[in-house]
Write an enzyme that holds these catalytic residues in place. Structure first.
Site, PDB file in Angstrom:
ATOM      1  N   LEU A  34       0.826  -1.206   0.000  1.00 34.62           N
ATOM      2  CA  LEU A  34       0.000   0.000   0.000  1.00 34.62           C
ATOM      3  C   LEU A  34       0.861   1.257   0.000  1.00 34.62           C
ATOM      4  O   LEU A  34       0.556   2.229  -0.692  1.00 34.62           O
ATOM      5  CB  LEU A  34      -0.905   0.017   1.244  1.00 34.62           C
ATOM      6  CG  LEU A  34      -1.732  -1.226   1.541  1.00 34.62           C
ATOM      7  CD1 LEU A  34      -2.513  -1.048   2.837  1.00 34.62           C
ATOM      8  CD2 LEU A  34      -2.680  -1.514   0.406  1.00 34.62           C
ATOM      9  N   GLY A  35       1.892   1.257   0.828  1.00 35.63           N
ATOM     10  CA  GLY A  35       2.730   2.434   0.955  1.00 35.63           C
ATOM     11  C   GLY A  35       3.963   2.116   1.768  1.00 35.63           C
ATOM     12  O   GLY A  35       4.045   1.049   2.380  1.00 35.63           O
ATOM     13  N   THR A  68      -3.891   4.922   4.614  1.00 33.88           N
ATOM     14  CA  THR A  68      -2.514   4.522   4.304  1.00 33.88           C
ATOM     15  C   THR A  68      -1.590   5.722   4.473  1.00 33.88           C
ATOM     16  O   THR A  68      -0.529   5.627   5.105  1.00 33.88           O
ATOM     17  CB  THR A  68      -2.418   3.938   2.884  1.00 33.88           C
ATOM     18  OG1 THR A  68      -3.270   2.783   2.825  1.00 33.88           O
ATOM     19  CG2 THR A  68      -0.991   3.537   2.535  1.00 33.88           C
ATOM     20  N   HIS A 113      -1.070   6.482   8.161  1.00 33.89           N
ATOM     21  CA  HIS A 113      -0.122   5.513   8.722  1.00 33.89           C
ATOM     22  C   HIS A 113       1.317   5.847   8.282  1.00 33.89           C
ATOM     23  O   HIS A 113       2.231   5.902   9.120  1.00 33.89           O
ATOM     24  CB  HIS A 113      -0.555   4.113   8.254  1.00 33.89           C
ATOM     25  CG  HIS A 113       0.352   2.990   8.651  1.00 33.89           C
ATOM     26  ND1 HIS A 113      -0.001   2.058   9.595  1.00 33.89           N
ATOM     27  CD2 HIS A 113       1.582   2.610   8.209  1.00 33.89           C
ATOM     28  CE1 HIS A 113       0.975   1.165   9.727  1.00 33.89           C
ATOM     29  NE2 HIS A 113       1.953   1.480   8.895  1.00 33.89           N
ATOM     30  N   GLU A 114       1.508   6.082   7.003  1.00 35.31           N
ATOM     31  CA  GLU A 114       2.872   6.342   6.502  1.00 35.31           C
ATOM     32  C   GLU A 114       3.415   7.667   7.030  1.00 35.31           C
ATOM     33  O   GLU A 114       4.599   7.767   7.370  1.00 35.31           O
ATOM     34  CB  GLU A 114       2.904   6.337   4.968  1.00 35.31           C
ATOM     35  CG  GLU A 114       2.477   5.025   4.306  1.00 35.31           C
ATOM     36  CD  GLU A 114       3.161   3.798   4.843  1.00 35.31           C
ATOM     37  OE1 GLU A 114       4.287   3.909   5.361  1.00 35.31           O
ATOM     38  OE2 GLU A 114       2.564   2.706   4.761  1.00 35.31           O
ATOM     39  N   ASP A 117       7.079  -0.108  21.167  1.00 38.50           N
ATOM     40  CA  ASP A 117       6.953   0.911  20.106  1.00 38.50           C
ATOM     41  C   ASP A 117       7.449   2.270  20.613  1.00 38.50           C
ATOM     42  O   ASP A 117       7.270   3.281  19.944  1.00 38.50           O
ATOM     43  CB  ASP A 117       5.511   1.006  19.593  1.00 38.50           C
ATOM     44  CG  ASP A 117       4.544   1.487  20.663  1.00 38.50           C
ATOM     45  OD1 ASP A 117       4.937   1.577  21.851  1.00 38.50           O
ATOM     46  OD2 ASP A 117       3.377   1.777  20.326  1.00 38.50           O
TER      47      ASP A 117
HETATM   48  N1  ARG Z   1       1.619  -1.994   5.109  1.00 38.86           N
HETATM   49  C1  ARG Z   1       1.887  -0.608   5.118  1.00 38.86           C
HETATM   50  C2  ARG Z   1       3.027  -0.250   6.087  1.00 38.86           C
HETATM   51  O1  ARG Z   1       3.466  -1.037   6.888  1.00 38.86           O
HETATM   52  C3  ARG Z   1       0.654   0.271   5.323  1.00 38.86           C
HETATM   53  C4  ARG Z   1      -0.499  -0.225   6.093  1.00 38.86           C
HETATM   54  C5  ARG Z   1      -1.644   0.764   5.994  1.00 38.86           C
HETATM   55  N2  ARG Z   1      -2.909   0.276   6.497  1.00 38.86           N
HETATM   56  C6  ARG Z   1      -4.102   0.743   6.098  1.00 38.86           C
HETATM   57  N3  ARG Z   1      -5.207   0.328   6.660  1.00 38.86           N
HETATM   58  N4  ARG Z   1      -4.212   1.604   5.139  1.00 38.86           N
HETATM   59  O2  ARG Z   1       3.563   0.840   6.107  1.00 38.86           O
HETATM   60 ZN    ZN Z   2       3.787   0.698   8.643  1.00 36.58          ZN
HETATM   61 CA    CA Z   3       3.550   0.852  23.850  1.00 37.05          CA
END
Ligand code: ARG
Ligand code: ZN
Ligand code: CA
Length: 237
Positions: A109-110, A146, A149-150, A170
Site C-alpha cells: 500500500l505504501g 494509508t 499511517h505512513e 513501540d
Molecule cells: N503496510 C503498510 C506499512 O506497513 C501500510 C499499512 C496501511 N494500512 C491501512 N489500513 N491503510 O507501512
Molecule cells: Zn507501517
Molecule cells: Ca507501547
C-alpha cells in the site's frame, strides 16, 4: 510548546496510464483525511472504546498542499527501493513533506522513511488506489488511512506492536503492547499480551474504516522531532 505545526506537502504523481494520473480532487481528499486524522476531527473518532477514549490525541499537526508534479513514465511498478525518488527527487525535503503517488506493486500500500534518514529519499510513497477517498481508490483501503499511517512513520512512529513480541516496544508508553499486527476489522476487545490491543490505532494494520486514533504518547513522540535540535526542527521554524 510549538503550537500548531503546519506541514506543506508536495505530491509527485507518477503514472503509466490515465487511472494512475489521479485527479486534483483525489489529492485534495487525501489532504483532508490527513488534517482530520492528525487533528482528531475525523468523523469516526467517536468509535474509540471508552478504555482508550481518554488517550485520543489531537496532534496539532496540519497539512497544506504546496504543489503537485505530474510525470508520465512507462514503468508500471516501482517497488520499494526508492527508484521513484531517484527519478523524481524530493523538493525542499527539509521543509516539505514529499509524497510520491505511484504503483508500488506486490500488494504494498505504501512505505515511508523515518526522520533522520537521507534527505534525498525523505518522504512517503503510496500506490494511487490507496490514496485519498475518491476517484481511483480500492476498498477496504479507500479512506486515506494509508497516508495517515505512513506519515505517522515519517513523524517517527513505529508499528503499534513494536514489530516484535510482547516485550518489543513501540517506544510509546500509552499504547498497549501486542505481539503482532491485527488485520481486517477486529472486534473489541482483542486480547494479546494480557491486555486489550489498541486495534483502532493508525499504526496497526487494520482496514481503513477500523483505524481512527493516535494516542497522546504518539503525539509527544511525533512532536519531539520538531523541537530545536530534532530531525525535523526546520519544519516548525
Ligand atoms: N503496510 C503498510 C506499512 O506497513 C501500510 C499499512 C496501511 N494500512 C491501512 N489500513 N491503510 O507501512
Ligand atoms: Zn507501517
Ligand atoms: Ca507501547
Amino acid at each position: 510548546n510549538l503550537g500548531i505545526i503546519n506541514i506543506p506537502v508536495y505530491v509527485h504523481v507518477i503514472y503509466s496510464n490515465s487511472q494512475e494520473n489521479i485527479s486534483d480532487n483525489q489529492i485534495n481528499s487525501q489532504i483532508s483525511v490527513l488534517n482530520n486524522d492528525f487533528r482528531a476531527s475525523n468523523n469516526d473518532v467517536n468509535q474509540v472504546p471508552s478504555e482508550f477514549s481518554g488517550l485520543v490525541a489531537d496532534s496539532e499537526i496540519n497539512f497544506t498542499l504546496a504543489g503537485t508534479f505530474r510525470h508520465s513514465n512507462s514503468r508500471t511498478s516501482w517497488g520499494t527501493n526508492d527508484a521513484m525518488k531517484a527519478a523524481y527527487p524530493p523538493v525542499s525535503p527539509s521543509t516539505h513533506l514529499n509524497v510520491w503517488v505511484c504503483n508500488i506493486g506486490g500488494g504494498i500500500l505504501g512505505y515511508a522513511q523515518f526522520p533522520g534518514g537521507s534527505s534525498s529519499t525523505d518522504g512517503v510513497v503510496i500506490s494511487p488506489q490507496y490514496f485519498g477517498t475518491t476517484g481511483y481508490v480500492s476498498a477496504p483501503f479507500n479512506k486515506g488511512r494509508t497516508a495517515t499511517h505512513e506519515v505517522g512513520h515519517y513523524l517517527n512512529l513505529r508499528h503499534i506492536w513494536g514489530d516484535g513480541n510482547c516485550r518489543r516496544d513501540d517506544f510509546v508508553s500509552d499504547t498497549p503492547s501486542s505481539d503482532g499486527p491485527n488485520y481486517g476489522c477486529p472486534s473489541y476487545p482483542t486480547v494479546n499480551c494480557r491486555s486489550n490491543d489498541m486495534t483502532m490505532n493508525y499504526m496497526d494494520y487494520t482496514d481503513d474504516a477500523c483505524m481512527y486514533m493516535f494516542s497522546e504518547g504518539q503525539k509527544s513522540r511525533m512532536r519531539s522531532i520538531f523541537a530545536s535540535g530534532g530531525p525535523r526542527a526546520a519544519m516548525a521554524n
